[in-house]
Design an enzyme around this catalytic site. Sequence first.
Site, mmCIF file in Angstrom:
data_model
loop_
_atom_site.group_PDB
_atom_site.id
_atom_site.type_symbol
_atom_site.label_atom_id
_atom_site.label_comp_id
_atom_site.label_asym_id
_atom_site.label_seq_id
_atom_site.Cartn_x
_atom_site.Cartn_y
_atom_site.Cartn_z
ATOM 1 C CG HIS A 95 81.174 -1.916 18.092
ATOM 2 N ND1 HIS A 95 82.105 -1.435 18.300
ATOM 3 C CD2 HIS A 95 80.906 -2.152 16.715
ATOM 4 C CE1 HIS A 95 82.513 -1.046 17.540
ATOM 5 N NE2 HIS A 95 82.358 -1.828 16.328
ATOM 6 C CD GLU A 162 83.963 -3.516 13.311
ATOM 7 O OE1 GLU A 162 82.792 -2.879 12.266
ATOM 8 O OE2 GLU A 162 83.376 -3.262 14.788
HETATM 9 P P1 13P Z 1 85.319 2.146 10.505
HETATM 10 O O1 13P Z 1 84.044 1.922 9.555
HETATM 11 O O2 13P Z 1 84.680 3.979 11.152
HETATM 12 O O3 13P Z 1 86.665 2.061 9.993
HETATM 13 O O4 13P Z 1 83.735 1.580 12.095
HETATM 14 C C1 13P Z 1 84.196 -0.034 11.816
HETATM 15 C C2 13P Z 1 83.435 -0.644 13.388
HETATM 16 O O5 13P Z 1 83.200 0.033 13.978
HETATM 17 C C3 13P Z 1 81.560 -0.688 12.222
HETATM 18 O O6 13P Z 1 81.345 -1.219 13.353
#
Ligand code: 13P
Length: 248
Positions: A95, A162
């Site tokens: 992450h 992401e």
């Molecule tokens: P948000 O949904 O708060 O933008 O965060 C995304 C995240 O980092 C999930 O791993």
Amino acid sequence: MKHLIVANWKMSPNDPKRARDIFDIVKGAVAKLRSVQIIIAPPSIFLQSLASKYKGNKISLCAQNISSSEDIANTGSLSAVQVANSGGRYVMIGHSEVGDTLDNLRVKTFLTVKHGMIPIIFIGESERDKLGKYLKNIKLQINTALKELQTKEVENVIFCYEPIWAIGQDDPMDSYDIHATVLYIRKVLIEVYGDKIGQNINILYGGSVNSNNIKDILSIDDVNGVVTGRVSTDTEEFVELLKIANRT
Ligand code: 13P
């Protein structure tokens, strides 16, 4: 296929009682939902107590991070085997808020699989350039993370696309761009592991997912679920998101 919803609780909530309350509310809500599978990633200090009291199969527990080492001389860290022995079934790898190196993706993915758990590997760019250099980097992230795995171990791996710039915003990335990037990720997987495995690997999207946009995101072909951040511990909002996901 059920939609996979991974609730990354990040560094929330502040106390164990609230952690249990949130878990129980989600547990109550998912009991009636047939088309969603929930993975909860609480702060690691709450993981064992949440896992030990849950006997169902609708929710699985996930660690937000593990150490890249198995040596005990790692003060303040958490090992893959400790997570596995405490009820964790999944581990989030890479992450962007953890600050992993590329090589950490490889080692942490290997250790997660070694201890019988499923890695959720986060990939994505910090910014987009017009020439598409970020795609090359996504390919490198995928291939590095999977480097130590046997082909049959790759089947269960989950990827979360992401983009770092889409985290913590009002809106997620544009649906067209999510689709294009997820297709690219699938193409990279198919190139290396063939059609059968590449088509079946779960690819999720993360970044500003909420109850207003979940339907659109889950309607994108090739997106198998989402990772939520901020909304994960806002029980009213999260339960609403689950209900919409269940209907989508
Ligand atoms: P948000 O949904 O708060 O933008 O965060 C995304 C995240 O980092 C999930 O791993």
